[in-house]
Structures are given as C-alpha cells and as structure tokens.
Design a protein around this motif. Structure first.
Motif, PDB file in Angstrom:
ATOM      1  N   ALA A  17      16.508  39.145  10.697  1.00 43.03           N
ATOM      2  CA  ALA A  17      17.471  39.285  11.793  1.00 43.03           C
ATOM      3  C   ALA A  17      16.771  39.694  13.086  1.00 43.03           C
ATOM      4  O   ALA A  17      17.100  39.201  14.175  1.00 43.03           O
ATOM      5  N   ARG A  20      14.975  36.731  14.609  1.00 44.45           N
ATOM      6  CA  ARG A  20      15.895  35.843  15.335  1.00 44.45           C
ATOM      7  C   ARG A  20      16.202  36.415  16.720  1.00 44.45           C
ATOM      8  O   ARG A  20      16.240  35.678  17.712  1.00 44.45           O
ATOM      9  N   GLU A  34      20.490  31.099  18.970  1.00 48.44           N
ATOM     10  CA  GLU A  34      20.747  32.323  19.714  1.00 48.44           C
ATOM     11  C   GLU A  34      21.527  33.275  18.817  1.00 48.44           C
ATOM     12  O   GLU A  34      22.711  33.061  18.553  1.00 48.44           O
ATOM     13  N   ASP A  35      20.831  34.301  18.350  1.00 45.93           N
ATOM     14  CA  ASP A  35      21.455  35.242  17.421  1.00 45.93           C
ATOM     15  C   ASP A  35      20.959  36.655  17.690  1.00 45.93           C
ATOM     16  O   ASP A  35      19.843  37.021  17.303  1.00 45.93           O
ATOM     17  N   GLU A  36      21.790  37.426  18.384  1.00 48.26           N
ATOM     18  CA  GLU A  36      21.537  38.855  18.538  1.00 48.26           C
ATOM     19  C   GLU A  36      22.597  39.678  17.808  1.00 48.26           C
ATOM     20  O   GLU A  36      22.563  40.905  17.862  1.00 48.26           O
ATOM     21  N   GLU A  74      22.461  25.388  10.245  1.00 53.88           N
ATOM     22  CA  GLU A  74      23.665  25.414  11.065  1.00 53.88           C
ATOM     23  C   GLU A  74      24.068  23.996  11.483  1.00 53.88           C
ATOM     24  O   GLU A  74      25.248  23.633  11.434  1.00 53.88           O
ATOM     25  N   ASP A  96      23.049  37.137   7.719  1.00 54.23           N
ATOM     26  CA  ASP A  96      23.516  35.885   8.306  1.00 54.23           C
ATOM     27  C   ASP A  96      24.735  36.166   9.186  1.00 54.23           C
ATOM     28  O   ASP A  96      25.601  36.959   8.828  1.00 54.23           O
ATOM     29  N   THR A  97      24.804  35.486  10.330  1.00 53.58           N
ATOM     30  CA  THR A  97      25.886  35.771  11.280  1.00 53.58           C
ATOM     31  C   THR A  97      26.629  34.507  11.705  1.00 53.58           C
ATOM     32  O   THR A  97      27.296  34.490  12.736  1.00 53.58           O
ATOM     33  N   ARG A 101      29.146  34.180  14.887  1.00 57.41           N
ATOM     34  CA  ARG A 101      28.679  33.469  16.079  1.00 57.41           C
ATOM     35  C   ARG A 101      29.371  32.129  16.298  1.00 57.41           C
ATOM     36  O   ARG A 101      29.472  31.662  17.429  1.00 57.41           O
ATOM     37  N   ARG A 102      29.800  31.486  15.219  1.00 56.48           N
ATOM     38  CA  ARG A 102      30.394  30.156  15.327  1.00 56.48           C
ATOM     39  C   ARG A 102      31.814  30.148  14.765  1.00 56.48           C
ATOM     40  O   ARG A 102      32.139  29.391  13.850  1.00 56.48           O
TER      41      ARG A 102
END
Length: 283
Positions: A17, A20, A34-36, A74, A96-97, A101-102
């Motif tokens: 994480a 990323r 893009e994953d914060e 993704e 995992d997000t 995020r989506r």
C-alpha cells in the motif's frame, strides 16, 4: 500504526500500500494507478517515506511493478464488468482499495475480499474508522489459504455458476506448491468465461542482477516475520501448472508487456521489474 487487542495488518500488505502511495507522491504524472487510500488505511505516521524499504531510488522497479499489476487487474475488472460479469474475488486482498476508489464500477459488482482473519478484522475496523461504508456488495471474507477458503467464499455468497474475475496478487510465494495447485484446480471449475489474474515470484537467478539483493532482503524479512517465501516459478513452469490444473487458456503477462501497456510514454525511465510477473488464465 493503528492496532488493538493484538490485531495487526500484514506487514507485506502495508508495504504494498505504501509503494502504491509512493508512486503517486514520488513519481511524476501520469500515474499508472492513483491510490493513497491504502496509505490512509495503513496510517504509518509522518516519517513513512524515510523507511529503508521506501527509498525512492532503490524501489523504483518494485513500485512500478506494484502499480502495474494493480492497474492491470483493475483494467481487467472494468473490461469484464462491461461484458456483464458481476463477481470480483480478491484472494489475499490486503489493503486493496478498489471498492473505495472505484465506487462507480464496484456498485455493479459483488466484491469478495478474502484474507486471513486477523488482518481482515483490522481492515474492517480501519474502514469504519475512516468513514468508509462496507455495503452488502462488499464481502470481507476471513479465510485460511492452506485450508477451506473455498467453502468460506461460498458461505459469503459467491456463486460459482456465474462468471467471475479472480485476482490473486502477491500471494503464491507464501503458499506451498500443493496449495497453489489445489486453489488453481478449484478456480478452474468456475463458470465458463471466468478469468484469473495471478502473480508468481521468479527465482532470484531469474531476476535482474541489480534487483537480486532487494529480493534476497525481502526473503530474509519474510522469514523473520514468520511468513517465508515457499514457492518460486519460471514463466514456463507457471503456465504449465495453470494448464495442468484445468484452465482452458493461460497467458504470461511479462514485465515487458506491462511496460508496453503503461510506461512507454514516460520520460523518467520508470519500468517494472520481472521479479514478480502475471499469468492470465480463463476457464
């Protein structure tokens, strides 16, 4: 790091994480993914970028690989959802997000995040603390990957008679070859049109020479934390295993393939390593 009652996140999931997030913060745009959100979940403290395993220069190929595999999966989920597939299984979900995020894609899916009970409990609590809903379409499934993870997935509402996307990234190196084969055989029985994207770790001698010390350090860290690397594959070995366990088709997605997909327009030289690559298999 947020924790209570002895429940902690998996250290490897946290590191992934953070890589990323480091891609977003240290590499110039356009970003591969893009994953914060994972960074917020991990809550590592203000000095996280000073950690030795977050060195901006030394980790460039590794974080490129992490970003690329996340983007590849993704894109696969989005493409299959457009065809009507409405089940997405993440084996070894970690931090995992995708669902956070989506949401516009996740709203049309039933997402099953399978992971070990302790880290899964920790993640559930962190999502709640950060104000993220856990809707009915998002199922957090505690499993033992060397045990009956399949039964636990079915009990959570997964329908094996409908097509699904199954992702298993950063997991196989921690499992025995027998456990990997058993899992592949089970996934190969899913409804026709289902697809599996899984990563595999190449042996150190099969990795770029400049990255072998990094992989060896990761191996030592994994042993010290009680989660040693158990399985390595060359691409032909992984393709053979996938086909022998019942998949109709299997294709190696190499670091070069990911470079062509996501990195050719970059001018900073960021490229993924071949240390961990993907196989894409269909039922």
């Amino acid at each position: 790091m947020t924790a209570e009652a002895g429940v902690l996140p998996d250290h490897t999931a946290v590191r992934v994480a953070l890589w990323r997030a480091l891609h977003v913060q240290a590499d110039p745009p356009p970003h591969v993914v893009e994953d914060e959100v994972g960074l917020r979940l991990a809550d590592p403290g203000d000095g996280w970028r000073a950690r030795p395993d977050m060195d901006e220069r030394d980790t460039r190929p590794v974080r490129a690989s992490i970003a690329a595999r996340a983007r590849f999966v993704e894109d696969l989920v989005v493409e299959r959802a457009a065809r009507g597939v409405d089940q997405y299984v993440i084996l070894g979900a970690g931090l995992d997000t995708f669902a956070q995020r989506r949401p516009e894609i996740a709203a049309g899916l039933r997402v099953f995040e399978a992971d070990r009970p302790g880290p899964q409990e920790w993640k559930r609590r962190r999502l709640t603390e950060l104000g993220y809903d856990i809707p009915d379409r998002l199922r957090l499934v505690p499993v033992d990957f060397e045990g009956d993870w399949w039964g636990q997935l079915l009990a959570a509402g997964f329908d094996p008679d409908r097509p699904a996307v199954v992702a298993c990234t950063g997991v196989t190196m921690y499992l025995t070859r027998d456990a990997i084969a058993a899992s592949l055989r089970r996934i190969a029985t899913l409804a026709p049109g289902s697809v599996l994207a899984t990563t595999f770790l190449r042996p150190a001698e099969d990795v770029e020479p400049e990255l072998r010390p990094f992989q060896q350090a990761a191996e030592r860290g994994a042993r010290a934390s009680g989660t040693p690397f158990l399985s390595y594959f060359t691409p032909p070995q992984m393709l053979t295993l996938t086909r022998e366990t019942g998949f109709r088709e299997a294709r190696h997605i190499s670091a070069e393939d990911l470079t062509q997909r996501y990195f050719t327009t970059r001018t900073d030289g960021l490229r993924p390593s071949r240390a961990e690559e993907l196989v894409l298999a269909t039922t």
